[in-house]
Motif scaffolding. Sequence first.
Motif, PDB file in Angstrom:
ATOM      1  N   ALA A  63       2.578  -8.682  10.411  1.00  0.00           N
ATOM      2  CA  ALA A  63       2.867  -7.829  11.560  1.00  0.00           C
ATOM      3  C   ALA A  63       4.347  -7.505  11.641  1.00  0.00           C
ATOM      4  N   ASP A  64       4.653  -6.235  11.889  1.00  0.00           N
ATOM      5  CA  ASP A  64       6.021  -5.834  12.227  1.00  0.00           C
ATOM      6  C   ASP A  64       6.201  -5.950  13.736  1.00  0.00           C
ATOM      7  N   GLU A  65       5.257  -5.393  14.491  1.00  0.00           N
ATOM      8  CA  GLU A  65       5.188  -5.555  15.939  1.00  0.00           C
ATOM      9  C   GLU A  65       3.764  -5.919  16.302  1.00  0.00           C
ATOM     10  N   GLY A  66       3.584  -6.610  17.430  1.00  0.00           N
ATOM     11  CA  GLY A  66       2.258  -7.027  17.834  1.00  0.00           C
ATOM     12  C   GLY A  66       1.835  -8.296  17.111  1.00  0.00           C
ATOM     13  N   ALA A  67       0.535  -8.580  17.188  1.00  0.00           N
ATOM     14  CA  ALA A  67       0.024  -9.850  16.685  1.00  0.00           C
ATOM     15  C   ALA A  67      -0.377  -9.805  15.215  1.00  0.00           C
ATOM     16  N   LEU A  68      -0.846  -8.625  14.729  1.00  0.00           N
ATOM     17  CA  LEU A  68      -1.394  -8.552  13.375  1.00  0.00           C
ATOM     18  C   LEU A  68      -0.865  -7.341  12.625  1.00  0.00           C
ATOM     19  N   GLY A  69      -0.890  -7.453  11.319  1.00  0.00           N
ATOM     20  CA  GLY A  69      -0.604  -6.345  10.428  1.00  0.00           C
ATOM     21  C   GLY A  69      -1.492  -6.474   9.207  1.00  0.00           C
ATOM     22  N   LEU A  70      -1.423  -5.510   8.301  1.00  0.00           N
ATOM     23  CA  LEU A  70      -2.271  -5.488   7.116  1.00  0.00           C
ATOM     24  C   LEU A  70      -1.529  -6.061   5.916  1.00  0.00           C
ATOM     25  N   ALA A  71      -2.172  -6.982   5.191  1.00  0.00           N
ATOM     26  CA  ALA A  71      -1.696  -7.456   3.892  1.00  0.00           C
ATOM     27  C   ALA A  71      -2.615  -6.863   2.835  1.00  0.00           C
ATOM     28  N   LEU A  72      -2.091  -5.968   2.026  1.00  0.00           N
ATOM     29  CA  LEU A  72      -2.876  -5.260   1.012  1.00  0.00           C
ATOM     30  C   LEU A  72      -2.420  -5.741  -0.362  1.00  0.00           C
ATOM     31  N   PHE A  73      -3.347  -6.365  -1.112  1.00  0.00           N
ATOM     32  CA  PHE A  73      -3.005  -6.971  -2.397  1.00  0.00           C
ATOM     33  C   PHE A  73      -3.782  -6.296  -3.515  1.00  0.00           C
ATOM     34  N   LYS A  74      -3.072  -5.919  -4.587  1.00  0.00           N
ATOM     35  CA  LYS A  74      -3.709  -5.415  -5.808  1.00  0.00           C
ATOM     36  C   LYS A  74      -3.653  -6.496  -6.871  1.00  0.00           C
ATOM     37  N   GLY A  75      -4.791  -6.751  -7.479  1.00  0.00           N
ATOM     38  CA  GLY A  75      -4.839  -7.698  -8.577  1.00  0.00           C
ATOM     39  C   GLY A  75      -4.436  -7.044  -9.885  1.00  0.00           C
ATOM     40  N   THR A  76      -5.156  -7.333 -10.943  1.00  0.00           N
ATOM     41  CA  THR A  76      -4.850  -6.775 -12.255  1.00  0.00           C
ATOM     42  C   THR A  76      -5.895  -5.737 -12.647  1.00  0.00           C
ATOM     43  N   GLY A  77      -5.448  -4.749 -13.411  1.00  0.00           N
ATOM     44  CA  GLY A  77      -6.340  -3.701 -13.871  1.00  0.00           C
ATOM     45  C   GLY A  77      -6.670  -2.709 -12.776  1.00  0.00           C
ATOM     46  N   GLY A  78      -7.303  -1.622 -13.158  1.00  0.00           N
ATOM     47  CA  GLY A  78      -7.702  -0.609 -12.190  1.00  0.00           C
ATOM     48  C   GLY A  78      -6.520   0.172 -11.647  1.00  0.00           C
ATOM     49  N   TRP A  79      -6.848   1.067 -10.708  1.00  0.00           N
ATOM     50  CA  TRP A  79      -5.806   1.939 -10.145  1.00  0.00           C
ATOM     51  C   TRP A  79      -5.111   1.301  -8.964  1.00  0.00           C
ATOM     52  N   GLY A  80      -5.888   0.667  -8.038  1.00  0.00           N
ATOM     53  CA  GLY A  80      -5.235   0.130  -6.862  1.00  0.00           C
ATOM     54  C   GLY A  80      -6.198  -0.520  -5.893  1.00  0.00           C
ATOM     55  N   SER A  81      -5.620  -1.038  -4.807  1.00  0.00           N
ATOM     56  CA  SER A  81      -6.378  -1.541  -3.664  1.00  0.00           C
ATOM     57  C   SER A  81      -6.031  -0.659  -2.477  1.00  0.00           C
ATOM     58  N   MET A  82      -7.050  -0.317  -1.682  1.00  0.00           N
ATOM     59  CA  MET A  82      -6.808   0.652  -0.626  1.00  0.00           C
ATOM     60  C   MET A  82      -7.601   0.341   0.620  1.00  0.00           C
ATOM     61  N   VAL A  83      -7.112   0.869   1.742  1.00  0.00           N
ATOM     62  CA  VAL A  83      -7.872   0.929   2.986  1.00  0.00           C
ATOM     63  C   VAL A  83      -7.907   2.395   3.398  1.00  0.00           C
ATOM     64  N   GLY A  84      -8.967   2.782   4.107  1.00  0.00           N
ATOM     65  CA  GLY A  84      -9.094   4.166   4.535  1.00  0.00           C
ATOM     66  C   GLY A  84      -9.981   4.284   5.743  1.00  0.00           C
ATOM     67  N   GLN A  85      -9.953   5.458   6.344  1.00  0.00           N
ATOM     68  CA  GLN A  85     -10.880   5.762   7.433  1.00  0.00           C
ATOM     69  C   GLN A  85     -11.046   7.269   7.550  1.00  0.00           C
ATOM     70  N   GLU A  86     -12.212   7.667   8.065  1.00  0.00           N
ATOM     71  CA  GLU A  86     -12.497   9.081   8.263  1.00  0.00           C
ATOM     72  C   GLU A  86     -11.900   9.529   9.595  1.00  0.00           C
ATOM     73  N   THR A  87     -11.434  10.762   9.637  1.00  0.00           N
ATOM     74  CA  THR A  87     -10.798  11.293  10.842  1.00  0.00           C
ATOM     75  C   THR A  87     -11.472  12.588  11.267  1.00  0.00           C
ATOM     76  N   ALA A  88     -10.994  13.135  12.370  1.00  0.00           N
ATOM     77  CA  ALA A  88     -11.529  14.399  12.879  1.00  0.00           C
ATOM     78  C   ALA A  88     -11.229  15.535  11.900  1.00  0.00           C
ATOM     79  N   PRO A  89     -12.038  16.616  11.906  1.00  0.00           N
ATOM     80  CA  PRO A  89     -11.797  17.757  11.017  1.00  0.00           C
ATOM     81  C   PRO A  89     -10.459  18.425  11.304  1.00  0.00           C
TER      82      PRO A  89
END
Length: 325
Positions: A63-89
């Motif tokens: 967390a930068d501010e507040g109680a929680l933040g995201l820790a995003l870890f990429k292992g080995t191989g492949g393109w990446g590790s990601m989070v996403g969400q759908e939004t309004a048009p």
Amino acid sequence: MTHQWQRWLGTLVLGWAMGCGGPHAPRVGDNQLVNGSFESKLSGWWVATDSEGGTAQALSSSADEGALGLALFKGTGGWGSMVGQETAPHSAGQTYQLRARLRGQSGGERVSISFHGQGFEVETGPQWQTVEQLVFLPEESKNTTALISVTTDRATVHVDDVFFAPAEVEQGEADKAPENRVHNGSFESGLGMWNFWSSSDGQASTSPDARGSGYAGLVLSLGASGGSSVKQMLAEPVQAGEVYRLEVRVRGARGGEAVSLCLQVNQEPWDGPCLAVPVTDAWGHISGEVTIDEPFQDEPMGVMVSLFSEGSVQVDDVVVVRVQP
């Protein structure tokens, strides 16, 4: 003293002509993301990885501010590790501001931030930093995805306060030009739709100080040798014998910088017609016609602005219009 006064007066008059009252900063709307600060853990976000051991977790230590933040870890191989969400048009031709707080576990980790295929990449440092950019969305979409990805092997990036919001930007002259085939030709939406390349220590950025019209313009710089370019692929292919009108506004830091405006195929050999652009230390508006002489048939082509001499130039209002047939 008289000469200095005349020069200042001429600059003032030019400033009035190019945009009275000064630039107007983009007006940014509401965040389209839910749980952008990860206070509700990963609620609203989906997680994907093609790397071995990749993870996404909501942690207090991230967390930068507040109680929680995201820790995003990429292992080995492949393109990446990601989070996403759908939004309004969104509608065609809309601009969005993408912003997030990032910190690398060690520094030097690569992160990609994108919305409906448009976005940017950054390199993190070991301290928290704000990264943000305007992106231009050329097409309407009813199925839009916000993505944050780490692409460096065995790397952890901490993410907080993610913000994707529509932005209203002031139009420049290229945005208003009828039949212009260039998107974001006045650089009001940052470098959205433009790709940057440099053979040395060149840089490309946008700034209100570089505007010829509208809110902002492009600053293109180059070190001692090579070249710096920004390029945008045009939506429609070209044909042999077609004639295009190319326009651009340019101002040099010193004057005399070597600049060209070209139509160029996106493959070797890098063929296509060009205009040599005369540059002074005052704004100049260059316009000329070029012909597709090569035997192209439905060939994808881009418009490219290049700097080939040491120094920097300001660029605005890039226009490409087909005039024949």
